[in-house]
Design an enzyme around this catalytic site. Structure first.
Site, PDB file in Angstrom:
ATOM      1  N   ASN A  16       0.846  -1.196   0.000  1.00  0.00           N
ATOM      2  CA  ASN A  16       0.000   0.000   0.000  1.00  0.00           C
ATOM      3  C   ASN A  16       0.882   1.248   0.000  1.00  0.00           C
ATOM      4  O   ASN A  16       1.892   1.302   0.708  1.00  0.00           O
ATOM      5  CB  ASN A  16      -0.898  -0.002   1.244  1.00  0.00           C
ATOM      6  CG  ASN A  16      -1.865  -1.164   1.241  1.00  0.00           C
ATOM      7  OD1 ASN A  16      -2.435  -1.492   0.210  1.00  0.00           O
ATOM      8  ND2 ASN A  16      -2.026  -1.811   2.388  1.00  0.00           N
ATOM      9  N   VAL A  30       1.507   2.467   7.868  1.00  0.00           N
ATOM     10  CA  VAL A  30       2.848   2.601   8.447  1.00  0.00           C
ATOM     11  C   VAL A  30       3.783   3.161   7.379  1.00  0.00           C
ATOM     12  O   VAL A  30       3.963   2.547   6.325  1.00  0.00           O
ATOM     13  CB  VAL A  30       3.363   1.244   8.969  1.00  0.00           C
ATOM     14  CG1 VAL A  30       4.765   1.410   9.550  1.00  0.00           C
ATOM     15  CG2 VAL A  30       2.414   0.669  10.016  1.00  0.00           C
ATOM     16  N   HIS A  53       6.709  -1.579   3.284  1.00  0.00           N
ATOM     17  CA  HIS A  53       6.496  -2.984   3.645  1.00  0.00           C
ATOM     18  C   HIS A  53       5.685  -3.629   2.552  1.00  0.00           C
ATOM     19  O   HIS A  53       4.784  -3.009   1.991  1.00  0.00           O
ATOM     20  CB  HIS A  53       5.789  -3.131   4.997  1.00  0.00           C
ATOM     21  CG  HIS A  53       4.559  -2.292   5.153  1.00  0.00           C
ATOM     22  ND1 HIS A  53       4.613  -0.929   5.379  1.00  0.00           N
ATOM     23  CD2 HIS A  53       3.243  -2.615   5.088  1.00  0.00           C
ATOM     24  CE1 HIS A  53       3.391  -0.453   5.470  1.00  0.00           C
ATOM     25  NE2 HIS A  53       2.525  -1.447   5.284  1.00  0.00           N
TER      26      HIS A  53
HETATM   27  P1  AMP Z   1      -0.477  -0.843   5.690  1.00  0.00           P
HETATM   28  O1  AMP Z   1      -1.930  -0.458   5.722  1.00  0.00           O
HETATM   29  O2  AMP Z   1      -0.066  -1.469   4.397  1.00  0.00           O
HETATM   30  O3  AMP Z   1       0.438   0.291   6.119  1.00  0.00           O
HETATM   31  O4  AMP Z   1      -0.320  -2.016   6.747  1.00  0.00           O
HETATM   32  C1  AMP Z   1       0.292  -1.902   7.984  1.00  0.00           C
HETATM   33  C2  AMP Z   1       0.288  -3.293   8.594  1.00  0.00           C
HETATM   34  O5  AMP Z   1       1.163  -3.292   9.698  1.00  0.00           O
HETATM   35  C3  AMP Z   1      -1.085  -3.740   9.096  1.00  0.00           C
HETATM   36  O6  AMP Z   1      -1.447  -4.956   8.446  1.00  0.00           O
HETATM   37  C4  AMP Z   1      -0.861  -3.922  10.607  1.00  0.00           C
HETATM   38  O7  AMP Z   1      -1.579  -4.993  11.127  1.00  0.00           O
HETATM   39  C5  AMP Z   1       0.638  -4.154  10.659  1.00  0.00           C
HETATM   40  N1  AMP Z   1       1.280  -3.807  11.926  1.00  0.00           N
HETATM   41  C6  AMP Z   1       1.166  -2.650  12.625  1.00  0.00           C
HETATM   42  N2  AMP Z   1       1.946  -2.685  13.721  1.00  0.00           N
HETATM   43  C7  AMP Z   1       2.559  -3.893  13.704  1.00  0.00           C
HETATM   44  C8  AMP Z   1       3.502  -4.526  14.590  1.00  0.00           C
HETATM   45  N3  AMP Z   1       3.953  -3.945  15.690  1.00  0.00           N
HETATM   46  N4  AMP Z   1       3.933  -5.780  14.268  1.00  0.00           N
HETATM   47  C9  AMP Z   1       3.474  -6.385  13.157  1.00  0.00           C
HETATM   48  N5  AMP Z   1       2.603  -5.842  12.289  1.00  0.00           N
HETATM   49  C10 AMP Z   1       2.149  -4.612  12.573  1.00  0.00           C
END
Ligand code: AMP
Length: 122
Positions: free
Chosen positions: A91, A100, A104
């Site tokens: 994303n 985030v 990723h």
């Molecule tokens: P996005 O919407 O692509 O930015 O996805 C962020 C992802 O990070 C989501 O699927 C969350 O569940 C995941 N996430 C957030 N904090 C953590 C964490 N501490 N450890 C593992 N995954 C996380």
């Protein structure tokens, strides 16, 4: 968008908060998503400070790019996803619903994942 060094994945990379690690090498770290959307839901991130795939593709070195791509394939194979198939997703920004701001890629697998983009919410 400037990189925020206090984003949660930067803090994971610095060891300030834990993760459920799947794989680590010179250029990348992979760990289980904390809120899985499929039986297998793994995140793969570069160790470098890149906001998104857009930033990474423009500014990362060839070694960093190769490292991340190799890690994605390795993690999917390690998770046993190749036979039945899997999905790779990243994303970017507001329209992409990126939460985030450290690049990723999501690896999803372990069930039939359905259509690529849900109609609800459009
Ligand atoms: P996005 O919407 O692509 O930015 O996805 C962020 C992802 O990070 C989501 O699927 C969350 O569940 C995941 N996430 C957030 N904090 C953590 C964490 N501490 N450890 C593992 N995954 C996380």
């Amino acid at each position: 968008m400037a990189y925020d060094p206090n984003n949660i994945f930067a803090r994971i990379l610095r060891g300030e908060i834990p993760c459920n690690k799947v794989h680590e090498d010179e250029h990348s770290l992979a760990f289980h998503d904390i809120n899985p959307q499929a039986p297998v839901h793994i995140l793969v991130i570069p160790k470098g400070a890149y906001v998104s795939m857009s930033d990474f593709s423009a500014n990362a070195s060839e070694a960093e790019i190769a490292g991340l791509v190799r890690a994605v394939g390795k993690v999917a194979r390690m998770a046993g996803l190749d036979e039945d198939g899997w999905r790779l997703l990243s994303n970017i920004g507001v329209n992409g619903h990126q939460e985030v701001p450290h690049l990723h890629v999501h690896i999803f697998g372990g069930r039939k994942l359905g259509a690529m983009i849900a109609k609800a919410g459009l």
